[in-house]
Design an enzyme around this catalytic site. Structure first.
Site, PDB file in Angstrom:
ATOM      1  N   SER A  17       7.442   0.352   1.673  1.00  0.00           N
ATOM      2  CA  SER A  17       7.109   1.717   2.090  1.00  0.00           C
ATOM      3  C   SER A  17       5.796   1.687   2.866  1.00  0.00           C
ATOM      4  O   SER A  17       5.149   0.641   2.993  1.00  0.00           O
ATOM      5  CB  SER A  17       6.968   2.645   0.864  1.00  0.00           C
ATOM      6  N   SER A 142      -9.809  -1.092   2.772  1.00  0.00           N
ATOM      7  CA  SER A 142      -9.888   0.374   2.746  1.00  0.00           C
ATOM      8  C   SER A 142     -11.295   0.819   3.113  1.00  0.00           C
ATOM      9  O   SER A 142     -12.272   0.090   2.856  1.00  0.00           O
ATOM     10  CB  SER A 142      -9.563   0.887   1.337  1.00  0.00           C
ATOM     11  N   TYR A 155     -10.645   1.174  -7.702  1.00  0.00           N
ATOM     12  CA  TYR A 155      -9.968   0.873  -6.433  1.00  0.00           C
ATOM     13  C   TYR A 155     -10.960   0.304  -5.407  1.00  0.00           C
ATOM     14  O   TYR A 155     -10.701  -0.727  -4.767  1.00  0.00           O
ATOM     15  CB  TYR A 155      -9.320   2.150  -5.914  1.00  0.00           C
TER      16      TYR A 155
HETATM   17  N1  LIG Z   1      -2.615   5.236   2.864  1.00  0.00           N
HETATM   18  C1  LIG Z   1      -3.899   5.136   3.034  1.00  0.00           C
HETATM   19  O1  LIG Z   1      -4.569   6.101   3.503  1.00  0.00           O
HETATM   20  C2  LIG Z   1      -4.634   3.887   2.673  1.00  0.00           C
HETATM   21  C3  LIG Z   1      -6.021   3.889   2.802  1.00  0.00           C
HETATM   22  C4  LIG Z   1      -6.718   2.727   2.527  1.00  0.00           C
HETATM   23  C5  LIG Z   1      -6.040   1.591   2.145  1.00  0.00           C
HETATM   24  N2  LIG Z   1      -4.687   1.606   1.993  1.00  0.00           N
HETATM   25  C6  LIG Z   1      -4.023   0.382   1.550  1.00  0.00           C
HETATM   26  O2  LIG Z   1      -2.865   0.165   2.309  1.00  0.00           O
HETATM   27  C7  LIG Z   1      -1.961  -0.638   1.543  1.00  0.00           C
HETATM   28  C8  LIG Z   1      -0.570  -0.017   1.632  1.00  0.00           C
HETATM   29  O3  LIG Z   1      -0.590   1.240   0.963  1.00  0.00           O
HETATM   30  P1  LIG Z   1       0.247   2.501   1.487  1.00  0.00           P
HETATM   31  O4  LIG Z   1      -0.716   3.561   1.778  1.00  0.00           O
HETATM   32  O5  LIG Z   1       1.214   2.094   2.515  1.00  0.00           O
HETATM   33  O6  LIG Z   1       0.982   2.943   0.129  1.00  0.00           O
HETATM   34  P2  LIG Z   1       2.442   2.656  -0.437  1.00  0.00           P
HETATM   35  O7  LIG Z   1       3.462   3.288   0.446  1.00  0.00           O
HETATM   36  O8  LIG Z   1       2.392   3.036  -1.862  1.00  0.00           O
HETATM   37  O9  LIG Z   1       2.594   1.080  -0.272  1.00  0.00           O
HETATM   38  C9  LIG Z   1       2.152   0.156  -1.226  1.00  0.00           C
HETATM   39  C10 LIG Z   1       3.056  -1.041  -1.134  1.00  0.00           C
HETATM   40  O10 LIG Z   1       2.580  -2.043  -2.056  1.00  0.00           O
HETATM   41  C11 LIG Z   1       3.684  -2.474  -2.834  1.00  0.00           C
HETATM   42  N3  LIG Z   1       3.230  -2.941  -4.134  1.00  0.00           N
HETATM   43  C12 LIG Z   1       2.483  -2.253  -5.043  1.00  0.00           C
HETATM   44  N4  LIG Z   1       2.333  -2.982  -6.158  1.00  0.00           N
HETATM   45  C13 LIG Z   1       2.988  -4.162  -5.955  1.00  0.00           C
HETATM   46  C14 LIG Z   1       3.212  -5.313  -6.755  1.00  0.00           C
HETATM   47  N5  LIG Z   1       2.733  -5.404  -8.006  1.00  0.00           N
HETATM   48  N6  LIG Z   1       3.937  -6.329  -6.232  1.00  0.00           N
HETATM   49  C15 LIG Z   1       4.445  -6.234  -4.973  1.00  0.00           C
HETATM   50  N7  LIG Z   1       4.271  -5.165  -4.176  1.00  0.00           N
HETATM   51  C16 LIG Z   1       3.559  -4.136  -4.667  1.00  0.00           C
HETATM   52  C17 LIG Z   1       4.590  -1.260  -2.934  1.00  0.00           C
HETATM   53  O11 LIG Z   1       5.928  -1.634  -3.149  1.00  0.00           O
HETATM   54  P3  LIG Z   1       6.710  -1.582  -4.558  1.00  0.00           P
HETATM   55  O12 LIG Z   1       6.262  -0.354  -5.282  1.00  0.00           O
HETATM   56  O13 LIG Z   1       8.141  -1.567  -4.133  1.00  0.00           O
HETATM   57  O14 LIG Z   1       6.330  -2.852  -5.252  1.00  0.00           O
HETATM   58  C18 LIG Z   1       4.481  -0.708  -1.512  1.00  0.00           C
HETATM   59  O15 LIG Z   1       5.365  -1.387  -0.654  1.00  0.00           O
HETATM   60  C19 LIG Z   1      -2.525  -0.688   0.118  1.00  0.00           C
HETATM   61  O16 LIG Z   1      -3.184  -1.917  -0.081  1.00  0.00           O
HETATM   62  C20 LIG Z   1      -3.536   0.441   0.125  1.00  0.00           C
HETATM   63  O17 LIG Z   1      -4.574   0.231  -0.807  1.00  0.00           O
HETATM   64  C21 LIG Z   1      -3.972   2.732   2.255  1.00  0.00           C
END
Ligand SMILES: NC(=O)c1ccc[n+]([C@@H]2O[C@H](COP(=O)([O-])OP(=O)(O)OC[C@H]3O[C@@H](n4cnc5c(N)ncnc54)[C@H](OP(=O)(O)O)[C@@H]3O)[C@@H](O)[C@H]2O)c1
Length: 265
Positions: A17, A142, A155
């Site tokens: 995702s 982040s 976090y």
């Molecule tokens: N969205 C933002 O504004 C934002 C800001 C700063 C940083 N980030 C970083 O961007 C990255 C992606 O996040 P996102 O925003 O795209 O959120 P997200 O849609 O929740 O994506 C997180 C991804 O990580 C996977 N994941 C979580 N735990 C896992 C595990 N134990 N083993 C394998 N896969 C795992 C999830 O897949 P499953 O649940 O299927 O395992 C999902 O594919 C993260 O590192 C987040 O901290 C996002």
């Protein structure tokens, strides 16, 4: 320093995702073969179908990367089945929005495990091959790593570890052709803000970007060799202002958090 992803093998973690799924598609559209992994097999299959429209040799693995004992074996499997990894994108991660007085050590360690330790292990396991191939390591950190935001101690600490590791790695790999990149998203509209077991966040004061907005900035970093990048870019100035006056910045953040909490009640 320009890096063409055409014909390269790219592993994107956490690609079921959000940012990982968008990046996986972005790399595939530009001619890379992409490996994706995460825990949710059904969501991974949907992403893989989209990726394979552009890069038919792409594949997926269902894995819980917080099971640290399995990470090295997984790295070896990916190298075998993808015929080597040129670009590793450490993106899998979880949020933890919880006031420090309500945090438990176990929660902090769980966040550190997936957000830092699993990425560190995967990087170290794949690094010999990446060095040999003159590849790239892209770590999705982040803005929280730089800013001390409210209710994000667990976090932010995990992301700060990833950022520090990346910067030192870039220095240590100076005699190689490897590029290291740290991407600091601000607020990107993903499921991360709707996951259970998190307190109400303070992110609503920032307009969320659509998830596709992350793709071009990351690919541009690969081209320019930039070590660190913010999405949206204006966070670069926010972080610079913090380091010019950390006391003032933290005082401002405290006032902002108090005002936001009063407005809620
Ligand atoms: N969205 C933002 O504004 C934002 C800001 C700063 C940083 N980030 C970083 O961007 C990255 C992606 O996040 P996102 O925003 O795209 O959120 P997200 O849609 O929740 O994506 C997180 C991804 O990580 C996977 N994941 C979580 N735990 C896992 C595990 N134990 N083993 C394998 N896969 C795992 C999830 O897949 P499953 O649940 O299927 O395992 C999902 O594919 C993260 O590192 C987040 O901290 C996002």
């Amino acid at each position: 320093m320009a890096y063409d992803v055409q014909g390269k093998n790219v592993l994107v973690t956490g690609a079921s995702s959000g940012i990982g799924a968008a990046l996986a598609e972005g790399f595939a559209v530009r001619g890379a073969t992409v490996g994706i992994c995460a825990r949710r097999a059904d969501r991974l299959a949907e992403v893989l179908a989209r990726v394979q429209q552009h890069a038919p040799g792409s594949r997926s693995w269902t894995i819980d990367l917080s099971d640290l004992g399995g990470v090295a074996d997984f790295a070896a499997q990916v190298e075998r089945e993808l015929a080597g990894v040129d670009v590793l994108v450490n993106n899998a991660g979880i949020p933890k929005r919880r006031h420090v007085t309500r945090l438990t050590p176990d929660e902090c360690e769980a966040v550190m495990t997936i957000n830092y330790f699993s990425s560190m292990r995967l990087t170290l396991a794949l690094l010999p091959g990446i060095v040999e191939r003159g590849g790239r390591v892209v770590n999705i950190s982040s803005v929280a790593a730089r800013l001390g935001p409210p209710i994000e101690a667990a976090y932010a600490a995990s992301k700060a570890a990833l950022t520090a590791f990346s910067e030192c790695m870039a220095v240590d790999l100076r005699e190689t052709d490897v590029g290291v990149h740290v991407v600091n998203p601000g607020v990107i509209d993903t499921e991360l803000f709707h996951l259970p077991d998190n307190e109400e966040g303070f992110h609503r004061s920032v307009d969320a970007l659509p998830v596709d907005a992350i793709v071009e900035p990351v690919l541009t970093m690969l081209d320019t060799g930039a070590i660190e990048g913010y999405v949206p870019e204006w966070f670069t100035d926010v972080v610079a202002s913090k380091f010019q006056d950390t006391d003032g910045f933290i005082a401002g953040t405290k006032a902002y958090a108090s005002d936001a909490e009063s407005a809620r009640s």
